[in-house]
Design a protein around this motif. Structure first.
Motif, PDB file in Angstrom:
ATOM      1  N   LEU A   1      37.797  14.133 -13.356  1.00 43.01           N
ATOM      2  CA  LEU A   1      38.596  14.467 -12.185  1.00 43.01           C
ATOM      3  C   LEU A   1      38.398  15.949 -11.849  1.00 43.01           C
ATOM      4  O   LEU A   1      38.014  16.745 -12.710  1.00 43.01           O
ATOM      5  CB  LEU A   1      40.071  14.187 -12.465  1.00 43.01           C
ATOM      6  CG  LEU A   1      40.461  12.715 -12.641  1.00 43.01           C
ATOM      7  CD1 LEU A   1      41.886  12.614 -13.161  1.00 43.01           C
ATOM      8  CD2 LEU A   1      40.308  11.956 -11.330  1.00 43.01           C
ATOM      9  N   PRO A   2      38.664  16.356 -10.626  1.00 47.18           N
ATOM     10  CA  PRO A   2      38.489  17.764 -10.230  1.00 47.18           C
ATOM     11  C   PRO A   2      39.244  18.720 -11.156  1.00 47.18           C
ATOM     12  O   PRO A   2      40.413  18.496 -11.482  1.00 47.18           O
ATOM     13  CB  PRO A   2      39.059  17.793  -8.816  1.00 47.18           C
ATOM     14  CG  PRO A   2      38.852  16.409  -8.294  1.00 47.18           C
ATOM     15  CD  PRO A   2      39.073  15.528  -9.479  1.00 47.18           C
ATOM     16  N   GLY A   3      38.548  19.770 -11.599  1.00 46.77           N
ATOM     17  CA  GLY A   3      39.157  20.749 -12.481  1.00 46.77           C
ATOM     18  C   GLY A   3      39.127  20.380 -13.948  1.00 46.77           C
ATOM     19  O   GLY A   3      39.545  21.168 -14.798  1.00 46.77           O
ATOM     20  N   HIS A   4      38.649  19.176 -14.278  1.00 45.19           N
ATOM     21  CA  HIS A   4      38.558  18.729 -15.656  1.00 45.19           C
ATOM     22  C   HIS A   4      37.117  18.822 -16.143  1.00 45.19           C
ATOM     23  O   HIS A   4      36.182  18.895 -15.343  1.00 45.19           O
ATOM     24  CB  HIS A   4      39.077  17.303 -15.792  1.00 45.19           C
ATOM     25  CG  HIS A   4      40.556  17.189 -15.662  1.00 45.19           C
ATOM     26  ND1 HIS A   4      41.256  16.046 -15.954  1.00 45.19           N
ATOM     27  CD2 HIS A   4      41.491  18.098 -15.265  1.00 45.19           C
ATOM     28  CE1 HIS A   4      42.544  16.237 -15.748  1.00 45.19           C
ATOM     29  NE2 HIS A   4      42.712  17.479 -15.325  1.00 45.19           N
ATOM     30  N   SER A   5      36.948  18.799 -17.468  1.00 42.46           N
ATOM     31  CA  SER A   5      35.612  18.957 -18.035  1.00 42.46           C
ATOM     32  C   SER A   5      35.154  17.781 -18.885  1.00 42.46           C
ATOM     33  O   SER A   5      33.965  17.632 -19.146  1.00 42.46           O
ATOM     34  CB  SER A   5      35.561  20.227 -18.891  1.00 42.46           C
ATOM     35  OG  SER A   5      36.530  20.151 -19.937  1.00 42.46           O
ATOM     36  N   THR A   6      36.083  16.948 -19.319  1.00 41.88           N
ATOM     37  CA  THR A   6      35.745  15.870 -20.250  1.00 41.88           C
ATOM     38  C   THR A   6      36.424  14.576 -19.840  1.00 41.88           C
ATOM     39  O   THR A   6      37.536  14.593 -19.322  1.00 41.88           O
ATOM     40  CB  THR A   6      36.208  16.232 -21.680  1.00 41.88           C
ATOM     41  OG1 THR A   6      35.641  17.477 -22.062  1.00 41.88           O
ATOM     42  CG2 THR A   6      35.796  15.166 -22.683  1.00 41.88           C
ATOM     43  N   THR A   7      35.742  13.464 -20.064  1.00 40.09           N
ATOM     44  CA  THR A   7      36.350  12.163 -19.800  1.00 40.09           C
ATOM     45  C   THR A   7      36.044  11.194 -20.930  1.00 40.09           C
ATOM     46  O   THR A   7      35.062  11.345 -21.652  1.00 40.09           O
ATOM     47  CB  THR A   7      35.845  11.552 -18.471  1.00 40.09           C
ATOM     48  OG1 THR A   7      34.422  11.591 -18.458  1.00 40.09           O
ATOM     49  CG2 THR A   7      36.402  12.287 -17.286  1.00 40.09           C
ATOM     50  N   SER A   8      36.895  10.208 -21.059  1.00 38.16           N
ATOM     51  CA  SER A   8      36.745   9.180 -22.076  1.00 38.16           C
ATOM     52  C   SER A   8      37.070   7.825 -21.460  1.00 38.16           C
ATOM     53  O   SER A   8      38.162   7.639 -20.926  1.00 38.16           O
ATOM     54  CB  SER A   8      37.691   9.468 -23.250  1.00 38.16           C
ATOM     55  OG  SER A   8      37.658   8.434 -24.202  1.00 38.16           O
ATOM     56  N   ALA A   9      36.114   6.899 -21.485  1.00 39.32           N
ATOM     57  CA  ALA A   9      36.331   5.558 -20.935  1.00 39.32           C
ATOM     58  C   ALA A   9      36.892   4.642 -22.015  1.00 39.32           C
ATOM     59  O   ALA A   9      36.352   4.569 -23.109  1.00 39.32           O
ATOM     60  CB  ALA A   9      35.024   4.986 -20.397  1.00 39.32           C
ATOM     61  N   HIS A  10      37.988   3.934 -21.694  1.00 45.55           N
ATOM     62  CA  HIS A  10      38.673   3.137 -22.701  1.00 45.55           C
ATOM     63  C   HIS A  10      38.562   1.638 -22.492  1.00 45.55           C
ATOM     64  O   HIS A  10      38.652   0.876 -23.453  1.00 45.55           O
ATOM     65  CB  HIS A  10      40.157   3.518 -22.734  1.00 45.55           C
ATOM     66  CG  HIS A  10      40.395   4.941 -23.120  1.00 45.55           C
ATOM     67  ND1 HIS A  10      41.584   5.603 -22.837  1.00 45.55           N
ATOM     68  CD2 HIS A  10      39.614   5.841 -23.757  1.00 45.55           C
ATOM     69  CE1 HIS A  10      41.504   6.847 -23.282  1.00 45.55           C
ATOM     70  NE2 HIS A  10      40.321   7.015 -23.838  1.00 45.55           N
ATOM     71  N   ASP A  11      38.403   1.189 -21.258  1.00 42.62           N
ATOM     72  CA  ASP A  11      38.365  -0.253 -21.017  1.00 42.62           C
ATOM     73  C   ASP A  11      37.683  -0.539 -19.686  1.00 42.62           C
ATOM     74  O   ASP A  11      37.507   0.367 -18.859  1.00 42.62           O
ATOM     75  CB  ASP A  11      39.792  -0.830 -21.018  1.00 42.62           C
ATOM     76  CG  ASP A  11      39.815  -2.323 -21.281  1.00 42.62           C
ATOM     77  OD1 ASP A  11      38.762  -2.902 -21.607  1.00 42.62           O
ATOM     78  OD2 ASP A  11      40.896  -2.935 -21.164  1.00 42.62           O
ATOM     79  N   VAL A  12      37.313  -1.797 -19.469  1.00 37.46           N
ATOM     80  CA  VAL A  12      36.585  -2.197 -18.263  1.00 37.46           C
ATOM     81  C   VAL A  12      37.029  -3.598 -17.858  1.00 37.46           C
ATOM     82  O   VAL A  12      37.376  -4.419 -18.712  1.00 37.46           O
ATOM     83  CB  VAL A  12      35.059  -2.146 -18.524  1.00 37.46           C
ATOM     84  CG1 VAL A  12      34.647  -3.135 -19.596  1.00 37.46           C
ATOM     85  CG2 VAL A  12      34.261  -2.386 -17.240  1.00 37.46           C
ATOM     86  N   SER A  13      37.057  -3.862 -16.565  1.00 35.37           N
ATOM     87  CA  SER A  13      37.448  -5.177 -16.064  1.00 35.37           C
ATOM     88  C   SER A  13      36.374  -6.212 -16.381  1.00 35.37           C
ATOM     89  O   SER A  13      35.263  -5.883 -16.791  1.00 35.37           O
ATOM     90  CB  SER A  13      37.693  -5.115 -14.558  1.00 35.37           C
ATOM     91  OG  SER A  13      36.491  -4.762 -13.876  1.00 35.37           O
ATOM     92  N   ASP A  14      36.710  -7.484 -16.172  1.00 35.89           N
ATOM     93  CA  ASP A  14      35.789  -8.563 -16.519  1.00 35.89           C
ATOM     94  C   ASP A  14      34.425  -8.426 -15.863  1.00 35.89           C
ATOM     95  O   ASP A  14      33.397  -8.659 -16.499  1.00 35.89           O
ATOM     96  CB  ASP A  14      36.398  -9.912 -16.124  1.00 35.89           C
ATOM     97  CG  ASP A  14      37.232 -10.513 -17.247  1.00 35.89           C
ATOM     98  OD1 ASP A  14      37.490  -9.801 -18.238  1.00 35.89           O
ATOM     99  OD2 ASP A  14      37.612 -11.682 -17.132  1.00 35.89           O
ATOM    100  N   ASP A  15      34.400  -8.083 -14.578  1.00 32.09           N
ATOM    101  CA  ASP A  15      33.122  -8.016 -13.868  1.00 32.09           C
ATOM    102  C   ASP A  15      32.468  -6.639 -13.937  1.00 32.09           C
ATOM    103  O   ASP A  15      31.422  -6.413 -13.345  1.00 32.09           O
ATOM    104  CB  ASP A  15      33.281  -8.446 -12.410  1.00 32.09           C
ATOM    105  CG  ASP A  15      34.195  -7.524 -11.611  1.00 32.09           C
ATOM    106  OD1 ASP A  15      34.686  -6.509 -12.173  1.00 32.09           O
ATOM    107  OD2 ASP A  15      34.420  -7.813 -10.421  1.00 32.09           O
ATOM    108  N   GLY A  16      33.096  -5.703 -14.665  1.00 34.11           N
ATOM    109  CA  GLY A  16      32.523  -4.378 -14.828  1.00 34.11           C
ATOM    110  C   GLY A  16      32.710  -3.446 -13.660  1.00 34.11           C
ATOM    111  O   GLY A  16      32.186  -2.331 -13.664  1.00 34.11           O
TER     112      GLY A  16
END
Length: 286
Positions: free
Chosen positions: A43-58
């Protein structure tokens, strides 16, 4: 929607790297089943992200974007719209998403912390409360249609696993006999099966046992072996028949494991030159 949820095929395609989460998405429409690799920027102003889950169709990914001073914002990333926060101004994390991507659950980190449920329709983070007498809660997973949420909440004393529905609220799933702590990690597509772990601190090291909970049977300990007596259940397949988790061999770091048909424990080991592993997803029909 199919009765057996396929989200757990998709979940194993999300990997988290040090600064940007990258995903492998399986395009079911492509005859050659090609795999694409792409990054989800913070997100704007942030430096790191972590993906935790995904919907059925991706097409929808949820996770956490992190900025200065450990500022945390849960995000929802629809494929055709890009990353957006869930609208809360404080610190919170998005942990899981429903099969169609319309319901997100996670944790607000303000105060003692509380589990939330967010929907596309409302655009609001709604607190799920706590178990009676508790002061905090955490949501770990949500079922296919977003109607059932599972996680952990404190009670007077140690914490207990919970199962939440709109009609019944947060229900204490208890612990295995002789145990004092439990936590729910995964839920089946229809919400009828919950998996997690229960702990007794009466021994050294503590006795960790994976469990499978259903309305008909209650909380049942998953089988271990002489060499693999300490184990945790983390996720279940959509139909609730197979379970993924962690096992602790005697004198070794943890290993990934599965229970097929809720019965036989299989140690999956580790990759070459690695010393630990865990399993966080599993399909049905193995």
């Amino acid at each position: 929607m199919a009765t057996t949820r396929t989200r757990f095929h998709s979940r194993i395609a999300i990997f988290v790297l040090s600064c940007l989460p990258f995903g492998f998405s399986n395009d079911a429409a492509a005859e050659d089943e090609r795999i694409s690799f792409f990054g989800l920027r913070p997100l704007p102003g942030h430096s790191t992200t972590s993906a935790h889950d995904v919907s059925d169709d991706g097409s929808v990914v949820v996770g956490t974007s992190i900025g200065m001073n450990d500022q945390r914002r849960g995000f929802r990333w629809p494929k055709n719209a890009g990353m957006a926060s869930l609208g809360w101004s404080g610190n919170y994390e998005a942990n899981a998403v429903s099969a169609d991507g319309s319901v997100v659950v996670g944790d607000v980190l303000a105060g003692s912390g509380w589990a939330f449920r967010w929907t596309v329709q409302s655009g609001l983070l709604t607190s799920l409360g706590t178990l009676p007498g508790g002061g905090w809660s955490s949501a770990s997973d949500v079922n296919a249609d977003g109607s059932v949420v599972v996680g952990v909440s404190d009670v007077p004393g140690p914490c207990h696993a919970f199962r939440w529905t709109a009609s019944g609220g947060m229900v204490d799933l208890g612990t295995l006999p002789g145990h004092s702590y439990s936590s729910a990690g995964g839920v089946s597509a229809d919400g009828s099966v919950v998996v997690g772990y229960s702990v007794s601190f009466a021994s050294v090291p503590p006795a960790w046992r994976g469990f499978r909970w259903s309305q008909a049977e209650g909380m049942v300990e998953l089988p271990g072996t002489v060499d693999f007596s300490r184990h945790l259940a983390l996720r279940t397949s959509g139909d609730g028949s197979n379970i993924a988790g962690i096992v602790y061999p005697s004198g070794a770091d943890h290993r990934a494991c599965v229970w097929r048909g809720n019965k036989k424990l299989t140690n999956l080991g580790t990759l070459p030159l690695h010393w630990s592993a865990w399993a966080g997803s599993i399909p049905g029909g193995l």
